[in-house]
Scaffold this motif. Structure first.
Motif, PDB file in Angstrom:
ATOM      1  N   HIS A 181     -12.370 -16.749  38.810  1.00 40.53           N
ATOM      2  CA  HIS A 181     -12.182 -17.621  37.646  1.00 40.53           C
ATOM      3  C   HIS A 181     -11.808 -19.056  38.020  1.00 40.53           C
ATOM      4  O   HIS A 181     -12.141 -19.995  37.300  1.00 40.53           O
ATOM      5  CB  HIS A 181     -11.142 -17.027  36.683  1.00 40.53           C
ATOM      6  N   MET A 182     -11.120 -19.256  39.149  1.00 39.03           N
ATOM      7  CA  MET A 182     -10.769 -20.618  39.540  1.00 39.03           C
ATOM      8  C   MET A 182     -12.018 -21.410  39.920  1.00 39.03           C
ATOM      9  O   MET A 182     -12.094 -22.623  39.692  1.00 39.03           O
ATOM     10  CB  MET A 182      -9.789 -20.585  40.707  1.00 39.03           C
ATOM     11  N   LEU A 183     -12.998 -20.724  40.478  1.00 39.19           N
ATOM     12  CA  LEU A 183     -14.271 -21.353  40.816  1.00 39.19           C
ATOM     13  C   LEU A 183     -14.997 -21.777  39.543  1.00 39.19           C
ATOM     14  O   LEU A 183     -15.497 -22.903  39.434  1.00 39.19           O
ATOM     15  CB  LEU A 183     -15.123 -20.365  41.616  1.00 39.19           C
ATOM     16  N   VAL A 184     -15.042 -20.889  38.573  1.00 43.69           N
ATOM     17  CA  VAL A 184     -15.684 -21.176  37.287  1.00 43.69           C
ATOM     18  C   VAL A 184     -14.961 -22.296  36.565  1.00 43.69           C
ATOM     19  O   VAL A 184     -15.581 -23.241  36.046  1.00 43.69           O
ATOM     20  CB  VAL A 184     -15.714 -19.911  36.411  1.00 43.69           C
ATOM     21  N   LEU A 185     -13.640 -22.210  36.545  1.00 49.79           N
ATOM     22  CA  LEU A 185     -12.845 -23.211  35.830  1.00 49.79           C
ATOM     23  C   LEU A 185     -13.001 -24.597  36.453  1.00 49.79           C
ATOM     24  O   LEU A 185     -12.997 -25.609  35.735  1.00 49.79           O
ATOM     25  CB  LEU A 185     -11.373 -22.785  35.833  1.00 49.79           C
ATOM     26  N   GLY A 186     -13.159 -24.650  37.771  1.00 51.12           N
ATOM     27  CA  GLY A 186     -13.360 -25.933  38.424  1.00 51.12           C
ATOM     28  C   GLY A 186     -14.616 -26.638  37.941  1.00 51.12           C
ATOM     29  O   GLY A 186     -14.660 -27.875  37.878  1.00 51.12           O
ATOM     30  N   LEU A 187     -15.632 -25.869  37.585  1.00 52.23           N
ATOM     31  CA  LEU A 187     -16.871 -26.444  37.071  1.00 52.23           C
ATOM     32  C   LEU A 187     -16.742 -26.814  35.589  1.00 52.23           C
ATOM     33  O   LEU A 187     -17.144 -27.904  35.171  1.00 52.23           O
ATOM     34  CB  LEU A 187     -18.024 -25.457  37.262  1.00 52.23           C
ATOM     35  N   ILE A 188     -16.172 -25.904  34.802  1.00 50.36           N
ATOM     36  CA  ILE A 188     -16.063 -26.147  33.357  1.00 50.36           C
ATOM     37  C   ILE A 188     -15.104 -27.285  33.053  1.00 50.36           C
ATOM     38  O   ILE A 188     -15.273 -28.022  32.081  1.00 50.36           O
ATOM     39  CB  ILE A 188     -15.633 -24.844  32.646  1.00 50.36           C
ATOM     40  N   ALA A 189     -14.096 -27.467  33.901  1.00 50.04           N
ATOM     41  CA  ALA A 189     -13.124 -28.543  33.686  1.00 50.04           C
ATOM     42  C   ALA A 189     -13.764 -29.920  33.809  1.00 50.04           C
ATOM     43  O   ALA A 189     -13.190 -30.921  33.359  1.00 50.04           O
ATOM     44  CB  ALA A 189     -11.970 -28.402  34.676  1.00 50.04           C
ATOM     45  N   GLN A 190     -14.961 -29.984  34.417  1.00 47.29           N
ATOM     46  CA  GLN A 190     -15.662 -31.261  34.521  1.00 47.29           C
ATOM     47  C   GLN A 190     -16.198 -31.726  33.167  1.00 47.29           C
ATOM     48  O   GLN A 190     -16.495 -32.914  32.979  1.00 47.29           O
ATOM     49  CB  GLN A 190     -16.842 -31.122  35.504  1.00 47.29           C
ATOM     50  N   ILE A 191     -16.311 -30.782  32.227  1.00 51.58           N
ATOM     51  CA  ILE A 191     -16.813 -31.126  30.889  1.00 51.58           C
ATOM     52  C   ILE A 191     -15.669 -31.706  30.059  1.00 51.58           C
ATOM     53  O   ILE A 191     -14.629 -31.072  29.885  1.00 51.58           O
ATOM     54  CB  ILE A 191     -17.387 -29.879  30.184  1.00 51.58           C
ATOM     55  N   LYS A 192     -15.840 -32.896  29.570  1.00 57.80           N
ATOM     56  CA  LYS A 192     -14.828 -33.538  28.740  1.00 57.80           C
ATOM     57  C   LYS A 192     -15.149 -33.284  27.262  1.00 57.80           C
ATOM     58  O   LYS A 192     -16.101 -33.827  26.721  1.00 57.80           O
ATOM     59  CB  LYS A 192     -14.776 -35.042  29.024  1.00 57.80           C
ATOM     60  N   LEU A 193     -14.347 -32.428  26.651  1.00 57.24           N
ATOM     61  CA  LEU A 193     -14.591 -32.054  25.258  1.00 57.24           C
ATOM     62  C   LEU A 193     -13.912 -33.051  24.314  1.00 57.24           C
ATOM     63  O   LEU A 193     -12.700 -33.276  24.413  1.00 57.24           O
ATOM     64  CB  LEU A 193     -14.054 -30.642  24.997  1.00 57.24           C
ATOM     65  N   PRO A 194     -14.672 -33.649  23.365  1.00 53.33           N
ATOM     66  CA  PRO A 194     -14.115 -34.678  22.471  1.00 53.33           C
ATOM     67  C   PRO A 194     -13.483 -34.090  21.207  1.00 53.33           C
ATOM     68  O   PRO A 194     -13.802 -34.498  20.078  1.00 53.33           O
ATOM     69  CB  PRO A 194     -15.349 -35.524  22.129  1.00 53.33           C
ATOM     70  N   PHE A 195     -12.603 -33.113  21.387  1.00 50.23           N
ATOM     71  CA  PHE A 195     -12.012 -32.439  20.233  1.00 50.23           C
ATOM     72  C   PHE A 195     -10.487 -32.473  20.325  1.00 50.23           C
ATOM     73  O   PHE A 195      -9.914 -32.908  21.339  1.00 50.23           O
ATOM     74  CB  PHE A 195     -12.489 -30.983  20.158  1.00 50.23           C
ATOM     75  N   ALA A 196      -9.860 -32.000  19.273  1.00 52.90           N
ATOM     76  CA  ALA A 196      -8.404 -31.875  19.281  1.00 52.90           C
ATOM     77  C   ALA A 196      -7.997 -30.904  20.396  1.00 52.90           C
ATOM     78  O   ALA A 196      -8.776 -30.013  20.764  1.00 52.90           O
ATOM     79  CB  ALA A 196      -7.921 -31.361  17.928  1.00 52.90           C
ATOM     80  N   PRO A 197      -6.795 -31.059  20.962  1.00 52.13           N
ATOM     81  CA  PRO A 197      -6.379 -30.235  22.109  1.00 52.13           C
ATOM     82  C   PRO A 197      -6.526 -28.737  21.893  1.00 52.13           C
ATOM     83  O   PRO A 197      -7.015 -28.028  22.779  1.00 52.13           O
ATOM     84  CB  PRO A 197      -4.911 -30.637  22.300  1.00 52.13           C
ATOM     85  N   LEU A 198      -6.134 -28.259  20.716  1.00 53.23           N
ATOM     86  CA  LEU A 198      -6.200 -26.823  20.463  1.00 53.23           C
ATOM     87  C   LEU A 198      -7.640 -26.328  20.410  1.00 53.23           C
ATOM     88  O   LEU A 198      -7.959 -25.238  20.920  1.00 53.23           O
ATOM     89  CB  LEU A 198      -5.472 -26.477  19.162  1.00 53.23           C
ATOM     90  N   VAL A 199      -8.520 -27.132  19.817  1.00 53.70           N
ATOM     91  CA  VAL A 199      -9.941 -26.771  19.754  1.00 53.70           C
ATOM     92  C   VAL A 199     -10.548 -26.793  21.156  1.00 53.70           C
ATOM     93  O   VAL A 199     -11.300 -25.888  21.540  1.00 53.70           O
ATOM     94  CB  VAL A 199     -10.705 -27.726  18.818  1.00 53.70           C
ATOM     95  N   SER A 200     -10.193 -27.820  21.927  1.00 54.49           N
ATOM     96  CA  SER A 200     -10.695 -27.918  23.299  1.00 54.49           C
ATOM     97  C   SER A 200     -10.228 -26.732  24.137  1.00 54.49           C
ATOM     98  O   SER A 200     -10.999 -26.181  24.935  1.00 54.49           O
ATOM     99  CB  SER A 200     -10.218 -29.224  23.937  1.00 54.49           C
ATOM    100  N   LEU A 201      -8.965 -26.356  23.939  1.00 55.96           N
ATOM    101  CA  LEU A 201      -8.414 -25.198  24.661  1.00 55.96           C
ATOM    102  C   LEU A 201      -9.202 -23.936  24.330  1.00 55.96           C
ATOM    103  O   LEU A 201      -9.585 -23.171  25.231  1.00 55.96           O
ATOM    104  CB  LEU A 201      -6.943 -25.006  24.301  1.00 55.96           C
ATOM    105  N   THR A 202      -9.470 -23.732  23.050  1.00 50.44           N
ATOM    106  CA  THR A 202     -10.187 -22.537  22.609  1.00 50.44           C
ATOM    107  C   THR A 202     -11.594 -22.496  23.182  1.00 50.44           C
ATOM    108  O   THR A 202     -12.042 -21.477  23.720  1.00 50.44           O
ATOM    109  CB  THR A 202     -10.240 -22.478  21.074  1.00 50.44           C
ATOM    110  N   LEU A 203     -12.302 -23.616  23.091  1.00 48.92           N
ATOM    111  CA  LEU A 203     -13.678 -23.667  23.591  1.00 48.92           C
ATOM    112  C   LEU A 203     -13.723 -23.496  25.109  1.00 48.92           C
ATOM    113  O   LEU A 203     -14.576 -22.773  25.643  1.00 48.92           O
ATOM    114  CB  LEU A 203     -14.328 -24.989  23.188  1.00 48.92           C
ATOM    115  N   MET A 204     -12.805 -24.157  25.803  1.00 49.28           N
ATOM    116  CA  MET A 204     -12.792 -24.053  27.257  1.00 49.28           C
ATOM    117  C   MET A 204     -12.450 -22.634  27.697  1.00 49.28           C
ATOM    118  O   MET A 204     -13.017 -22.125  28.663  1.00 49.28           O
ATOM    119  CB  MET A 204     -11.798 -25.050  27.849  1.00 49.28           C
ATOM    120  N   PHE A 205     -11.544 -21.991  26.976  1.00 56.82           N
ATOM    121  CA  PHE A 205     -11.178 -20.614  27.307  1.00 56.82           C
ATOM    122  C   PHE A 205     -12.371 -19.679  27.108  1.00 56.82           C
ATOM    123  O   PHE A 205     -12.648 -18.824  27.956  1.00 56.82           O
ATOM    124  CB  PHE A 205     -10.003 -20.151  26.443  1.00 56.82           C
TER     125      PHE A 205
END
Length: 372
Positions: A300-324
């Motif tokens: 999961h750390m490998l996957v998260l390292g890639l997904i974290a490169q995406i900057k989501l233009p949403f409220a923090p809670l929405v961004s957290l949900t989508l990123m999760f």
């Protein structure tokens, strides 16, 4: 009849897969939250509890190891060699592959866990290969970012055969928990005053992660095993045993050992899960995630390292949900591959080696008997 008995036994153990599933989801959630800016303080603190998912892994591990040893204790062909091979091939093949991948992706440069060291050295890598990285604060978590728990678990593997001989009841498990709690508190108190490295922050993290501080949680998993084995053990908790448990809780409260208090809560939750058998938590979906949990933990750390490169233009809670959700789905997909092509073949290879060794020993014993 044997098949029905086996099915009932499997149903009784389904809660262990759910514990592992809940554990990995908690770990994913806390790591995802670390990549989302703007979350409120109270939410960050609440999400931080997801890190306690590792405690669930430890409890499930201690439980299943005691269960496995109790089933194999009557098998004369099951010696220490078979035990160590089984444990090695359960974790090593995937772990080694992921060590190589993370080194290729992240390189060997400086990072938080290396403190004032310049980079990952050959000695550090060798320590990881030998599962000895937990003995050094600069090495314990410096390649994958979550391998500290594997180092701790391997140390626990080495003492399990002895513990299985010594701990035979709820009372014994309780004594073990109390003694390890006092010992870990004492060791941490002393070593906090006398750090062995120059970085106080890294030293504090190390004292939290190292084996003595995690051992009481394994003890809770052993206690869970005896409760599961025979629910009458609850009734066998005499005033002395109950008093010891209460003293341990009070000691943890007064000493500020909140992780142990959380561990006690997880123990009660695990027993409730087994006892009440809620279908919304005990089903094929949770069992499947539980079986993938080790692969998910390492990927999961490998996957998260890639997904974290995406900057989501949403409220923090929405961004957290989508990123999760994205991290979870991608991790499950990748983990299904590693589980199918690396983890399971490794386990089967271990079983073949154990079977071959057992056959050779039986043949040697047969020759000795014929000569005699």
């Amino acid at each position: 009849m044997p098949e029905d008995k086996g099915n009932r036994e499997q149903d009784k153990l389904q809660f262990v897969d759910t514990l592992r599933a809940l554990a990995i989801l908690g770990v994913l959630l806390v790591h995802v939250s670390q990549h989302v800016d703007g979350l409120s303080g109270w939410l960050q603190k609440g999400l931080g509890l997801g890190a306690k998912g590792v405690a669930l892994f430890y409890m499930a591990s201690a439980f299943t190891l005691f269960l496995s040893m109790s089933r194999r204790s009557s098998d004369k062909g099951e010696g220490m060699t078979a035990y160590l091979l089984r444990r090695f091939f359960r974790i090593a093949p995937l772990y080694y592959v992921m060590l190589g991948i993370y080194l290729m992706v992240n390189g060997t440069g400086s990072r938080f866990w290396l403190g004032d060291q310049e980079g990952v050295t050959a000695t550090n890598i060798a320590a990881h290969v030998l599962f000895l990285n937990g003995l050094n604060p600069y090495w314990i978590n410096s390649i994958i970012g979550v391998e500290w728990s594997i180092a701790v678990e391997c140390m626990f593997y080495l003492i399990i055969p002895l513990l299985f001989k010594l701990i035979r009841s709820v009372r014994h498990a309780t004594w073990f928990i109390v003694m390890m709690l006092v010992a870990s508190f004492g060791l941490n108190t002393v070593f906090a005053q006398y750090p062995l490295i120059s970085d106080p922050s890294l030293w504090g993290h190390y004292l939290y992660l190292w084996f003595p501080n995690q051992l009481p949680v394994f003890g809770l998993g052993i206690l869970l095993f005896f409760i599961w084995k025979d629910e009458r053990h609850w009734k066998s908790v005499n005033p002395l045993t109950g008093g010891l448990l209460l003293v341990a809780v009070l000691f943890a409260f007064v000493g500020g050992i909140t992780d142990y208090l959380i561990g006690v809560g997880l123990l009660l939750g695990a027993y409730a899960l087994y006892h009440w058998q809620p279908m919304w938590l005990l089903n094929q979906v949770w069992s499947w995630i539980g079986r993938l949990s080790y692969s998910m933990y390492l990927t999961h750390m490998l996957v998260l390292g890639l997904i974290a490169q995406i900057k989501l233009p949403f409220a923090p809670l929405v961004s957290l949900t989508l990123m999760f959700i994205m991290t979870l789905l991608c991790t499950v997909g990748l983990s299904w591959l590693t589980y199918t092509w690396i983890e399971q073949p490794g386990i089967r290879l271990g079983k073949k080696l154990i079977s071959r060794i057992k056959t050779v020993r039986e043949q040697e014993d047969s020759v000795k008997e014929s000569v005699a």
